[in-house]
Design a protein around this motif. Structure first.
Motif, PDB file in Angstrom:
ATOM      1  N   ILE A 333      14.580  -3.527  11.970  1.00 52.26           N
ATOM      2  CA  ILE A 333      13.509  -2.135  11.831  1.00 52.26           C
ATOM      3  C   ILE A 333      12.472  -2.539  13.204  1.00 52.26           C
ATOM      4  O   ILE A 333      11.898  -3.824  12.731  1.00 52.26           O
ATOM      5  CB  ILE A 333      12.875  -1.668  10.370  1.00 52.26           C
ATOM      6  N   GLY A 334      12.182  -2.629  14.422  1.00 51.10           N
ATOM      7  CA  GLY A 334      10.712  -3.114  15.388  1.00 51.10           C
ATOM      8  C   GLY A 334       9.683  -2.248  15.365  1.00 51.10           C
ATOM      9  O   GLY A 334       9.244  -3.255  15.772  1.00 51.10           O
ATOM     10  N   SER A 335       9.735  -1.130  15.148  1.00 50.47           N
ATOM     11  CA  SER A 335       8.299  -0.759  14.704  1.00 50.47           C
ATOM     12  C   SER A 335       8.505   0.310  13.762  1.00 50.47           C
ATOM     13  O   SER A 335       9.764   0.707  13.498  1.00 50.47           O
ATOM     14  CB  SER A 335       7.762  -0.398  16.044  1.00 50.47           C
ATOM     15  N   VAL A 336       7.081   0.779  13.462  1.00 49.29           N
ATOM     16  CA  VAL A 336       6.955   2.268  12.759  1.00 49.29           C
ATOM     17  C   VAL A 336       6.751   3.262  14.038  1.00 49.29           C
ATOM     18  O   VAL A 336       5.115   2.613  14.416  1.00 49.29           O
ATOM     19  CB  VAL A 336       6.258   1.989  11.150  1.00 49.29           C
ATOM     20  N   ARG A 337       7.104   4.444  13.732  1.00 50.49           N
ATOM     21  CA  ARG A 337       5.739   5.683  14.394  1.00 50.49           C
ATOM     22  C   ARG A 337       5.144   6.303  13.183  1.00 50.49           C
ATOM     23  O   ARG A 337       6.245   6.807  12.390  1.00 50.49           O
ATOM     24  CB  ARG A 337       6.457   6.032  15.024  1.00 50.49           C
ATOM     25  N   LEU A 338       3.640   6.415  13.473  1.00 51.46           N
ATOM     26  CA  LEU A 338       2.663   7.152  12.017  1.00 51.46           C
ATOM     27  C   LEU A 338       2.109   8.671  12.796  1.00 51.46           C
ATOM     28  O   LEU A 338       2.027   7.949  13.742  1.00 51.46           O
ATOM     29  CB  LEU A 338       2.064   6.152  11.614  1.00 51.46           C
ATOM     30  N   ALA A 339       2.243   9.142  12.064  1.00 49.02           N
ATOM     31  CA  ALA A 339       1.537  10.712  12.151  1.00 49.02           C
ATOM     32  C   ALA A 339       0.290  11.271  11.009  1.00 49.02           C
ATOM     33  O   ALA A 339       1.500  11.394   9.906  1.00 49.02           O
ATOM     34  CB  ALA A 339       2.548  11.837  12.828  1.00 49.02           C
ATOM     35  N   VAL A 340      -0.693  11.263  11.832  1.00 45.85           N
ATOM     36  CA  VAL A 340      -1.372  12.089  10.079  1.00 45.85           C
ATOM     37  C   VAL A 340      -1.920  13.404  11.135  1.00 45.85           C
ATOM     38  O   VAL A 340      -2.498  13.746  12.216  1.00 45.85           O
ATOM     39  CB  VAL A 340      -2.648  10.642  10.272  1.00 45.85           C
ATOM     40  N   VAL A 341      -1.490  14.229  10.075  1.00 51.01           N
ATOM     41  CA  VAL A 341      -2.652  15.584  10.386  1.00 51.01           C
ATOM     42  C   VAL A 341      -3.487  15.938   9.352  1.00 51.01           C
ATOM     43  O   VAL A 341      -4.175  16.001   8.219  1.00 51.01           O
ATOM     44  CB  VAL A 341      -1.117  16.745  10.041  1.00 51.01           C
ATOM     45  N   ALA A 342      -4.319  15.739  10.234  1.00 49.00           N
ATOM     46  CA  ALA A 342      -5.665  16.441   9.289  1.00 49.00           C
ATOM     47  C   ALA A 342      -6.326  18.185   9.472  1.00 49.00           C
ATOM     48  O   ALA A 342      -5.861  18.462  10.695  1.00 49.00           O
ATOM     49  CB  ALA A 342      -7.043  15.175   9.551  1.00 49.00           C
ATOM     50  N   ARG A 343      -7.276  18.321   8.702  1.00 47.42           N
ATOM     51  CA  ARG A 343      -6.866  19.809   8.551  1.00 47.42           C
ATOM     52  C   ARG A 343      -8.967  20.161   8.233  1.00 47.42           C
ATOM     53  O   ARG A 343      -9.837  19.060   8.449  1.00 47.42           O
ATOM     54  CB  ARG A 343      -7.078  20.686   7.863  1.00 47.42           C
TER      55      ARG A 343
END
Length: 413
Positions: A333-343
């Motif tokens: 594991i060399g990196s992590v991709r993150l996503a946040v959804v706000a309303r």
């Protein structure tokens, strides 16, 4: 013959301008006034709606950015003290009297609780549960070796040096086999020192000051000379964090934040989804630098650096050893991709047909290729909040994404 005086003119004739309004004129005036009131009311309501929409958009922007900033900070520090190949990905026995539990992963179809920089519990289109783990010891991967066999239940572990450097009472230790996967690792707290006939002894005792020691001794046997003990630093700064989204609120369970270990603490509201993906270095062994000592199918080269070759929401057989979720996969594991959804904070009203159209399609995350040579693995997100009586289509949403290198995965001893 005298003339009779003419009668006095009426008041109406003498004052023709004071006759008053007729009923028709009065009704017209009332109608005009009501129309003006309606127009003024609509103008005020429209202004308030526009203000709410603007403020709601600002709130979602602020909440989303703050959530992503918090997650990125955890990801940047992840893996400190866990990057030795004996520890990274090791299935670990752990117990906390305060209620914290390690994230559950999969290895060959069975559940494990790995020590790893990041562990993603993927839930398809629903929000994921993401855990980041790191220690705080200044010696990072300082270790000492067992010189006598450890029998389950014993209160001491005998090591090869007296007063190991930077080992202090209350520190969090991990005992691990020299061969990854030979047996489970065990996380515990150092409760004291004792000098035995064979050398220095590390004591394991339970008590209120040692929440990671629910009993005296460990439950796994460890042979001499092939088992090592690592120091992760003080328990108050053990950085085991688990992020999740529940009912539109971003929540955090943490070992270093009192009161949040078991149930978690509310961090940010109006966050409806958290998604994450592993970035694996899946190059074949022949692609690694042959001059790097210790290269194997389970290890990435620390000399040439790690290169992301594939994104995945779940564990894969990144090292091609035939086991999905093996220790080597976690080391890839060399990196992590993150996503946040706000309303938005305020829901918009339905149209004349009773349907909400603020958002008609659920958002998609991870749709872009990053880096350009690595294929994207897009995920459509379910933004409906369980138990919410308002249709999800009545809200507006913002998506925030980032990629964080797991830098400690490359800095191996």
């Amino acid at each position: 013959m005298s003339a009779h005086p003419s009668p006095e003119p009426s008041i109406a004739r003498r004052r023709p301008g004071n006759a008053g309004f007729s009923l028709v004129e009065l009704m017209v005036s009332v109608v005009i006034g009501l129309l003006a009131l309606v127009f003024a009311t609509r103008l005020v309501v429209s202004g308030e709606q526009n203000k709410d929409a603007a403020v709601g958009g600002s709130d979602s922007m602020q909440n989303g950015m703050l959530a992503l900033f918090s997650l990125s900070g955890d990801a940047a520090d992840a893996g400190w003290g866990l990057n030795d190949t004996m520890l990274a990905g090791c299935d670990t026995a752990f117990s906390d009297n305060n209620g914290y539990q390690l994230a559950v992963g999969q290895r060959g179809g069975a559940n494990i609780t790995p020590l790893a920089p990041v562990v993603i519990q993927s839930n398809g289109g629903n929000s994921d549960v993401v855990s980041f783990q790191s220690g705080s010891s200044q010696t990072a991967v300082g270790s000492t070796r067992l010189v006598t066999n450890y029998v389950p239940g014993e209160s001491t572990l005998t090591v090869d040096s007296r007063n190991p450097y930077d080992f202090n009472v209350g520190d969090v230790l991990v005992v691990a086999p020299i061969t990854p996967g030979a047996r489970r690792c065990t996380l515990f707290q150092l409760s004291g020192f004792g000098i035995g006939v064979n050398g220095n002894q590390l004591q394991v005792a339970s008590g209120v000051d040692f929440p990671f020691n629910p009993q005296v001794g460990l439950t796994t046997a460890y042979p001499l000379n092939v088992s090592y003990i690592y120091n992760l630093g003080t328990a108050a700064r053990l950085h085991f964090h688990t992020w999740s989204v529940q009912n539109g609120i971003l929540r955090l369970r943490a070992t270093d934040m009192p009161g949040s270990a078991g149930q978690g603490a509310s961090v940010i509201d109006n966050v409806v989804s958290l998604k994450a993906q592993y970035g694996f270095d899946n190059r074949a062994l022949a692609d690694y630098d042959p001059n790097t000592p210790g290269n194997s199918a389970a290890q990435a080269s620390t000399a040439s650096g790690m290169r992301i070759g594939v994104w995945s929401s779940t564990m894969i057989d990144a090292d091609n050893d035939g086991v999905v979720g093996g220790t080597g996969d976690y080391q890839r594991i060399g990196s992590v991709r993150l996503a946040v959804v706000a309303r938005s904070k305020t829901a918009e009203k339905p149209d004349s047909s009773g349907q909400c159209r603020a958002t008609t399609v659920q958002p998609t995350v991870f749709a872009g290729a990053a880096p350009a040579t690595v294929a994207a693995a897009p995920v459509q997100v379910n933004v409906a909040v369980p138990g919410d009586t308002v249709d999800w289509k009545c809200y507006r949403y913002r998506v925030f994404e980032t990629i964080v290198p797991i830098r400690n995965a490359q800095w191996r001893p």
